[in-house]
Each structure stands twice: as structure tokens, then as C-alpha cells.
Design an enzyme around this catalytic site. Sequence first.
Site, PDB file in Angstrom:
ATOM      1  N   CYS A  60      -2.587   9.190   2.343  1.00 27.94           N
ATOM      2  CA  CYS A  60      -2.204   8.629   1.048  1.00 27.94           C
ATOM      3  C   CYS A  60      -3.219   9.032  -0.006  1.00 27.94           C
ATOM      4  O   CYS A  60      -2.903   9.116  -1.188  1.00 27.94           O
ATOM      5  CB  CYS A  60      -2.089   7.123   1.141  1.00 27.94           C
ATOM      6  SG  CYS A  60      -3.527   6.365   1.880  1.00 27.94           S
TER       7      CYS A  60
ATOM      8  N   GLU B 286       0.886  -1.185   0.000  1.00 30.65           N
ATOM      9  CA  GLU B 286       0.000   0.000   0.000  1.00 30.65           C
ATOM     10  C   GLU B 286       0.911   1.219   0.000  1.00 30.65           C
ATOM     11  O   GLU B 286       1.372   1.662   1.051  1.00 30.65           O
ATOM     12  CB  GLU B 286      -0.883   0.003   1.253  1.00 30.65           C
ATOM     13  CG  GLU B 286      -1.849  -1.163   1.348  1.00 30.65           C
ATOM     14  CD  GLU B 286      -3.101  -0.968   0.490  1.00 30.65           C
ATOM     15  OE1 GLU B 286      -3.250   0.091  -0.149  1.00 30.65           O
ATOM     16  OE2 GLU B 286      -3.924  -1.906   0.453  1.00 30.65           O
TER      17      GLU B 286
HETATM   18  P1  NAD Z   1       8.137   5.245   4.826  1.00 26.99           P
HETATM   19  O1  NAD Z   1       8.231   4.475   3.568  1.00 26.99           O
HETATM   20  O2  NAD Z   1       9.200   6.213   5.134  1.00 26.99           O
HETATM   21  O3  NAD Z   1       8.061   4.248   6.086  1.00 26.99           O
HETATM   22  C1  NAD Z   1       7.060   3.250   6.174  1.00 26.99           C
HETATM   23  C2  NAD Z   1       7.549   2.138   7.094  1.00 26.99           C
HETATM   24  O4  NAD Z   1       8.635   1.455   6.463  1.00 26.99           O
HETATM   25  C3  NAD Z   1       8.068   2.604   8.445  1.00 26.99           C
HETATM   26  O5  NAD Z   1       7.604   1.732   9.440  1.00 26.99           O
HETATM   27  C4  NAD Z   1       9.578   2.507   8.260  1.00 26.99           C
HETATM   28  O6  NAD Z   1      10.287   2.345   9.475  1.00 26.99           O
HETATM   29  C5  NAD Z   1       9.682   1.262   7.398  1.00 26.99           C
HETATM   30  N1  NAD Z   1      10.935   1.099   6.647  1.00 26.99           N
HETATM   31  C6  NAD Z   1      11.867   2.027   6.335  1.00 26.99           C
HETATM   32  N2  NAD Z   1      12.866   1.462   5.623  1.00 26.99           N
HETATM   33  C7  NAD Z   1      12.550   0.153   5.477  1.00 26.99           C
HETATM   34  C8  NAD Z   1      13.170  -0.950   4.812  1.00 26.99           C
HETATM   35  N3  NAD Z   1      14.321  -0.818   4.159  1.00 26.99           N
HETATM   36  N4  NAD Z   1      12.552  -2.149   4.842  1.00 26.99           N
HETATM   37  C9  NAD Z   1      11.362  -2.298   5.472  1.00 26.99           C
HETATM   38  N5  NAD Z   1      10.746  -1.301   6.133  1.00 26.99           N
HETATM   39  C10 NAD Z   1      11.321  -0.077   6.121  1.00 26.99           C
HETATM   40  O7  NAD Z   1       6.698   5.974   4.794  1.00 26.99           O
HETATM   41  P2  NAD Z   1       6.101   7.060   5.792  1.00 26.99           P
HETATM   42  O8  NAD Z   1       6.791   8.362   5.581  1.00 26.99           O
HETATM   43  O9  NAD Z   1       5.996   6.513   7.171  1.00 26.99           O
HETATM   44  O10 NAD Z   1       4.594   7.174   5.263  1.00 26.99           O
HETATM   45  C11 NAD Z   1       4.180   8.009   4.214  1.00 26.99           C
HETATM   46  C12 NAD Z   1       4.022   7.219   2.932  1.00 26.99           C
HETATM   47  O11 NAD Z   1       3.119   6.130   3.132  1.00 26.99           O
HETATM   48  C13 NAD Z   1       3.405   8.047   1.825  1.00 26.99           C
HETATM   49  O12 NAD Z   1       4.044   7.763   0.617  1.00 26.99           O
HETATM   50  C14 NAD Z   1       1.957   7.577   1.789  1.00 26.99           C
HETATM   51  O13 NAD Z   1       1.296   7.774   0.566  1.00 26.99           O
HETATM   52  C15 NAD Z   1       2.136   6.124   2.117  1.00 26.99           C
HETATM   53  N6  NAD Z   1       0.889   5.546   2.619  1.00 26.99           N
HETATM   54  C16 NAD Z   1       0.181   4.739   1.787  1.00 26.99           C
HETATM   55  C17 NAD Z   1      -1.037   4.224   2.211  1.00 26.99           C
HETATM   56  C18 NAD Z   1      -1.857   3.358   1.304  1.00 26.99           C
HETATM   57  O14 NAD Z   1      -2.764   2.721   1.801  1.00 26.99           O
HETATM   58  N7  NAD Z   1      -1.577   3.300   0.023  1.00 26.99           N
HETATM   59  C19 NAD Z   1      -1.516   4.505   3.493  1.00 26.99           C
HETATM   60  C20 NAD Z   1      -0.746   5.323   4.321  1.00 26.99           C
HETATM   61  C21 NAD Z   1       0.460   5.843   3.867  1.00 26.99           C
END
Ligand code: NAD
Length: 554
Positions: free
Chosen positions: A339, A305
Site C-alpha cells: 500500500c 486502511e
Molecule cells: P480488496 O479490496 O480486493 O480485498 C480486501 C478484502 O476485502 C479481501 O479479504 C476481500 O475478500 C474482501 N472483500 C471483497 N469484497 C468485499 C465486500 N463487499 N465486503 C467486505 N469485504 C469484501 O483488496 P486486495 O486486492 O486484497 O488488496 C490490495 C488493496 O489493499 C490495495 O488497494 C492496497 O493499497 C490496499 N492495502 C491497504 C493497506 C493500508 O494499510 N492502507 C495495507 C494493505 C493493502
Amino acid sequence: MGQVMVSRRLVSLHKARLSGLSLRTAVAHHALGSIPAQYSTVPDFDHTKAFRDLGIEDTNHGVFHGKWGGSGKVVQSVNPASNEPLAHVVTGNSSDLNQAIENASKAQKIWRDLPIPKRGQVLLAMRQELHKHLDALGTLVSLEMGKIKAEGVGEVQEYIDILDYALGLSRCLNGLLIPSERPGHVMLETWNPLGLVGVISAFNFPVAVYGWNSAIGLLTGNAMLWKPAPSTPLCSIAVTKILERVLAENNLPPALCSLVTGGGSIGRSITENKRIDLVSFTGSTPVGREVGKIVQGRFGKHLLELGGNNAIIVMDDADQDMAVRAILFAAVGTAGQRCTTTRRLFVHSNIYDSVVDKLRQAYMQVKIGNPLHSGVLCGPLHSRAAVQAYERGIQAVQDQGGRILYGGKVLDRNDGEIYGKGNYVMPTLTEVKPDMDIVKEEIFAPILHTMKINTLDEAISHNNSVGQGLSSSLFTANIASIFKWIGPSGSDCGIINVNIPTNGAEIGGAFGGEKETGGGRESGSDAWKQYCRRGTCTINYSKTLPLAQGIDFS
Ligand code: NAD
């Protein structure tokens, strides 16, 4: 849900304020960067009552695998409204993670044998317990993430709603009975649990994303292992304490809902670990792309997502006032950090000036301030880094030849004491061209790019021209436009709305998006199948062994 409440508040505020304010007066108040009088300057909020209710202390264990612990770094959870610490958390390291995988997998072996309607009853108990703490948990979401309280409570309500949904589903997780071509044979499909589901979640929905996954993941017989965003550990600890109590009261192993807080390295270890059958990842597209590759490389399952770059199209036959109210909620709600936030607006050239003027008036009425104060509609951005991304976005719009129509300013100490402490920015309207690079990006902040279009085909082509494919919305009164929009030549997104905003999805539908949004689906419809392995079973109840396709092998 909370989103509806917020939407109503936006509408009534908008109407009430607009009635006393002509366009000319409103515009005179506004010079780019000036701060209208309705900005909130009330100081901070006392959070001790909510913390007591949820069992949050000054320093908290950030790992749960049947027991609370943590051997990783100690981190601060910070309030985005003031950048002051809320509490400390002892995060997990790799040995905590291994223990959690071990204990959760053991717990799953007990849970998977429970009849599904019995699992539903446990989910009902979780629902009741969450409901008791709705206000406190909503407050904590607001404190730690920065969204306004109505949206914080709405997010917890969404978790409650999906538990209701899962309870209903517990009586109708039906499979198929398929006609067999062989006499004395029957074919059927079984849906069994995968095992252990790892949930890696984003900061912007620190409760609901886990809620969607855990309600359906548990119902289908899996154990859950949650790694929340590093900046929202308190929400995950509070939720896990609630689930722990319910599982213990039902004589089930609480490790069924395990938690390991930490940063990207814990996330990566979850992604790489073969014992985690499904990795449900919610976050940015760049991180999701890596997660997808690694999980695919070990032939695990993933549910992605990822980011959105959502558009609203307003045709010249649309109800303009309704469209403006929807756009305001979709672009400014959660300070542009959903999102499904609307980031691109395509308006028919016949009504572009009128719609943009109405929007500008509406933006001027939005009260910005502490998200826990009533009347505030736009809280802070989640972090300093998000403020920098906002600034870079505003600069890029100007560098690429676009114009700032409203906002474009970080609120600082000169604008009021509270703005200097928190991560506050002005919701912003720009005028740009669809081919500019900046329009292709998801800037996770309240920046809405407005553009003119002349035909529906042109608007659909622009809607579909970006990498992301999450949510989209068309405002029109024309039935032919509606069916074109939802058909094969229409929007290429996972969410295709008509006359409603791009955000505020209900839990009954499958939620997710196409292309760089990752293709995953959560929540309603048949999204539960993603948490299961499908078995196709052919059963011979006759005394002979006929082969399919009429093959004679004797
Ligand atoms: P992010 O990608 O920075 O982090 C998301 C998660 O991934 C965190 O828990 C982080 O610690 C973890 N992470 C970081 N590096 C990783 C790795 N190498 N391997 C595995 N996990 C890792 O995102 P964010 O800034 O927390 O959230 C915002 C983003 O999320 C936006 O792009 C938004 O659109 C998206 N989002 C999408 C949805 C959806 O349903 N499509 C819903 C909510 C947020």
C-alpha cells in the site's frame, strides 16, 4: 525488520553491480522489453518442510471457532511463481460465520476480565511461538503471496515486533484523571474493550495486517474474528494454528482468535453483522468505501486502511544516491504491491536527467525470479488479474501521451521457462505529466511515474492533488523545506517522511492515511484507542450534590 534487511540487500547489490557497469554499457544492454542476464531462471522450490512445520496439509479446514471445520466451497491456494496449486482449503459459509461470532463472543467474556498485564503475558507466549516458526511462516508468505523470502520473514517479524510492543503497552494503557469544577468530585476516563473485532484483510500482507490488529485488539480485551483475502488462506490457517496452541496452553478458549476463510460475501456479512463491534478493513478504496457506508449505517465502528498513491519528491539539494536507493526499494520492493509503494516521483528539473539515469541503471540490476531464491529482489505479481492491470496501466500511459523509460513488459515463456508459468513483469519507469488521469490511479504493480518539478510548493501541490493520502516522502538537505513539508502547508498524507522511502514503516508509529485511504490508524502511538470504548466517569465522593455550570435546581 525484514524491510531493513531487504533495503540493505538492495543497496549492496546496487553498489556492487553498479561499480562494474558504466551507464553507457548498461544502457546498451537495455532495449525496452529485453531481458538482462541477471534474471533468475532457477526452477521451483520444495515447500514440504515449511508445510510440515506449520501443519498445512493437502486439504485444510478454513474455519476455526474453537474447533476446525468449514462447510463452504473448496478452493485452491495457488503459487504466484508458477500458478500451480499449493493446497486446498474448505472455506466457510454463513452458518460457520454465525458459529464463529457466537463462540468468539463467549470467549471474549472470559478474556476481558483478565488484568491487562496478564493479557500481555499471553501475547508474549504468542510472540515466542511465532518466533519458533518465523522461517517456515516467512516461507509460506513468500510461497502464497509471492513476495521475496526476506520480505516474507520481515512480515512475520513485524507481527513479533507488535506483540513486543503490546506487551510493553500492557503495563501502560493509562487513562486520564481530569480536574472537576465541583468540590468533592473527580473525573476520569476509562478505556474498555469493544467486544468482537472483525478483521478483513488484503492479500499483500497476509500475516502482518492481522498481526497489527490482533496484538492490539487482544491486548485491549477484545476477541478477534479474521477473514483473510481469498487467495491467501494458508497463511491465516498457519497463524491461527499457532494462536490456538498458545490459548489452549494458557487455559483460555481458543475461539478468542476465530477464523473464517472465504470471499467477498463473507466479508460483506461481517460488515453487516451488528454483533461485530469494530470492522477493521484493509483493502482497496472501492471496497472500503462500501464497507464504511454499511458499518456506519448500523452505527458500528470501522477502521479503514485503503489504497495509496504515494509520492517521493527529490529536491536539487538532496543526496541523489541515497534518494535513488530509497526509490528503488520503495517502487520495486514487493513487486510494487505494498500500500506504501512509491508510484509517483517528482524530481527537480535541475537533476531530473541524472536521477532518472541512475534509476534506470539500478532497475537493470534488479534480479527478477522465484521469490524464494537468494539474490532475487522482485518476485511475481500475485495473480493473473494483477498482470492484466499492469498491462492496462502501461497501455494507458502511452495512450495518454506518456513514455516508457524502462520495462513495460510482461515476462513470458520466450524470456525463460519460469516466466511463462508465473506472473512476472518488468519493473517499469515512465515519464508522464502530473495532470494525466493515469497518475491519479493506484495500479497495484511496479510502475513508477516520473515527473519534473521546479519548486517545493509545486511538488507539494502535486503530491496532494490525488484522492489517496497514505504515504509521502521528501528528499532534501534544506531544513526550511523539511518543516514546510511536515507543517500545515505540507503533505496531506498520514505518513510524511524525510530522506527515507515511502514504505517500511515502523510499528511504533500510528499507521494509516487520510482522504480515500480511509482515515484509520493501526499499530503504535495511541492507535490502541480505536479498539476501545471510552468512558468519561464523574465520581462524587462528597455528601452534597453541586451541579456543573453552577446550576441551582432546588
Ligand atoms: P480488496 O479490496 O480486493 O480485498 C480486501 C478484502 O476485502 C479481501 O479479504 C476481500 O475478500 C474482501 N472483500 C471483497 N469484497 C468485499 C465486500 N463487499 N465486503 C467486505 N469485504 C469484501 O483488496 P486486495 O486486492 O486484497 O488488496 C490490495 C488493496 O489493499 C490495495 O488497494 C492496497 O493499497 C490496499 N492495502 C491497504 C493497506 C493500508 O494499510 N492502507 C495495507 C494493505 C493493502
